[in-house]
Design an enzyme around this catalytic site. Structure first.
Site, PDB file in Angstrom:
ATOM      1  N   ASP A 270       5.925   1.159   7.323  1.00  0.00           N
ATOM      2  CA  ASP A 270       4.355   0.926   7.054  1.00  0.00           C
ATOM      3  C   ASP A 270       3.837   1.910   6.056  1.00  0.00           C
ATOM      4  OD1 ASP A 270       2.077  -0.184   7.174  1.00  0.00           O
ATOM      5  OD2 ASP A 270       1.527   0.434   9.096  1.00  0.00           O
TER       6      ASP A 270
ATOM      7  N   GLU B 145      -5.352   1.960   2.384  1.00  0.00           N
ATOM      8  CA  GLU B 145      -4.978   0.452   3.239  1.00  0.00           C
ATOM      9  C   GLU B 145      -5.315   1.028   4.574  1.00  0.00           C
ATOM     10  OE1 GLU B 145      -2.891  -2.498   5.819  1.00  0.00           O
ATOM     11  OE2 GLU B 145      -2.797  -0.176   5.746  1.00  0.00           O
TER      12      GLU B 145
ATOM     13  N   HIS C 240       0.705  -1.169   0.160  1.00  0.00           N
ATOM     14  CA  HIS C 240       0.061   0.186   0.009  1.00  0.00           C
ATOM     15  C   HIS C 240       0.923   1.196   0.092  1.00  0.00           C
ATOM     16  CE1 HIS C 240       0.101   0.872   4.472  1.00  0.00           C
ATOM     17  NE2 HIS C 240       0.042  -0.541   4.569  1.00  0.00           N
TER      18      HIS C 240
END
Length: 502
Positions: free
Chosen positions: A288, A320, A276
């Site tokens: 992340d 996401e 993502h």
């Protein structure tokens, strides 16, 4: 560092997007047969170096800094200049390989939210575990509301659970049975000014209300430990004066997924992989999922050196962090014919957590579409062949594989850990520090270029290259798709994306 590409407006980028490109017929047999050697795992892995991954991470962090004007710190959350810059960055690099890939954007409307300030007082005290739910609306007029704390019967999923005096009060609701969004809406319909959901197990409680409803009200989560004294007092008939304050927004933005598919290879048998492109609002998201974004992009720049026998489709999902919005939308738009052309989907989210474990999703053929177990074995065999330990983790809907397995497409993936706590046994297996999160900067401002374990980053990117090359070369021994139906267990997952939903 080379200069960053100029930032285009989201509307400009989206204007050139395609709703859903079908898997194309091969444009040229030359892409399959002539000058390029056939891809192999070893050859593709040989292009992966930690220094190149770190350079891309530094570029991505500079892009995240574009979000400072709006958010006061670097971020790549959807709707921000940092995320627009990320989309521009990916698209610009891929455009250099337009002779090898069909490149398309898939635009969609996404819901984003932000909580600027919140406060909850119960009996004139602030519970220490208080968390504002994601996608919560503000209190009325973004002002303090006052009311008695009202204990709701059962789990607050039915209108009958709410006593008449809920109107004008603050609903106190147990977690369980239905989603947080359903509880908030039910409390709102009952006339509550705000809602507090308390945990039914140890620890604090935070999650998301999910798809907005006009009945949602400002909603908080607190721990079971904080809730228990209030429950006892309310059951004993004590009145608990309370107040709530929430300054928050929930709004729609337009964003898009980026898809790059090889022009060569069998277009009826495609290996698909994704990560993502967005972060949370709290930080730049370099692990992340900047790490997954970078791993895919690095491999996508080297695959054009080779011919493939099966088509390869890369995806960079938007939204996401707001609940798998991009991947959910993508799968929902697939026709039955296009769905069946995707032989498997591989999810790559968080490849370089600093206190890492090598984690493989425990995807089985018994509980998921057939082929998920074979993909899991590819990952575990790779780690074992390199003398590396691994652990199996729940395949529980926390990342972008979710929509695929629910629509009959085999899936799986690897990770290095988020907010889970590393055990003493895992220290023996991987090193690191027991008792700490795998990623101590998960969903925080410190998820920057110094938050990457570069050894894990390189190993996992090589494993991704191995997975791409293996299936781009052959699906021998891999189960054929025979149905759109899924074997996935029908029980509701506690997660849809990174946040709890119930």
């Amino acid at each position: 560092m080379k200069p960053l590409i100029p930032i285009l407006s989201l509307s400009t980028l989206a204007a050139s997007s395609a709703i859903q490109q079908p898997l194309h017929e091969s444009d040229s047999q030359a892409l399959i047969s002539t000058k390029r050697p056939l891809v192999s795992s070893g050859a593709l892995q040989d292009h992966i170096f930690a220094d190149n991954l770190l350079k891309r991470a530094e570029e991505l962090y500079e892009i995240a800094r574009l979000g400072k004007k709006q958010y006061g710190h670097p971020t790549r959350v959807i709707g921000s200049e940092g995320h627009i810059g990320t989309l521009n960055y990916i698209t610009s690099i891929l455009s250099e390989y337009s002779d090898y890939y069909h490149i398309s954007n898939q635009s969609f409307k996404a819901v984003v939210g932000d909580v600027f300030a919140s406060r909850l007082l119960i009996d004139h005290k602030a519970p220490t575990s208080t968390r504002a739910m994601s996608l919560t609306p503000p209190t009325k007029n973004k002002d303090i509301v006052f009311g008695s704390l009202i204990l709701v019967e059962n789990q607050g999923c039915q209108a009958s659970d709410y006593p008449p005096n809920t109107t004008g009060g603050i609903a106190f609701i147990q977690r369980g049975v239905c989603s947080f969004g359903d509880k908030s809406a039910a409390a709102g319909k009952a006339g509550a000014l705000a809602a507090v959901v308390y945990n039914n197990e140890h620890g604090p409680l935070s999650g998301t209300l999910g798809t907005p409803s006009k009945y949602h009200i400002a909603t908080f989560g607190i721990s079971k430990e904080d809730a228990e004294p209030y429950i006892e007092e309310l059951k004993a008939g004590k009145k608990l004066d309370s107040s709530a304050y929430m300054d928050a927004i929930v709004e729609n933005v337009e964003t898009f997924n980026i898809i790059a598919q090889t022009k060569g290879g069998d277009q009826d048998n495609c290996v698909m992989l994704g990560g993502h492109s967005d972060s949370v609002g709290e930080g730049p998201g370099i692990n992340d999922d900047g790490s997954g974004t970078i791993s895919l992009l690095e491999i996508a720049t080297h695959l054009p050196k080779y011919a493939v026998q099966n088509c390869v489709r890369f995806a960079w999902w938007a939204g996401e962090e707001e609940g798998l919005l991009g991947s959910d939308y993508y799968v929902s738009q697939l026709s039955a014919e296009e769905n069946m052309k995707i032989r498997l989907f591989m999810d790559y989210d968080m490849m370089a957590s600093p206190n890492y474990a090598y984690q493989v999703y425990n995807a089985t053929n018994e509980a998921n579409p057939e082929g998920s177990g074979e993909l899991k074995k590819l990952y575990t065999d790779f780690y074992s062949a390199h003398g590396l330990n691994y652990t199996l983790i729940p395949f529980d809907g926390r990342s972008d594989y979710d929509a695929f397995i629910k629509h009959g497409i085999p899936g799986g993936g690897i990770a290095t850990g988020a907010e889970g706590v590393k055990t003493e046994e895992e220290v023996e297996m991987f090193g690191g520090k027991a008792g700490d999160w795998y990623d101590p900067c998960y969903h925080q401002l410190c998820d920057d270029v110094f938050n990457l374990a570069m050894d894990a980053f390189e190993v996992n990117t090589k494993l991704i290259a191995h997975s791409v090359a293996s299936y781009a070369l052959s699906f021998d021994g891999f189960p054929k798709r025979v149905s759109l139906k899924s074997n996935a267990e029908p029980e509701k997952s506690l997660y849809h994306g990174p946040n709890l939903v119930m």
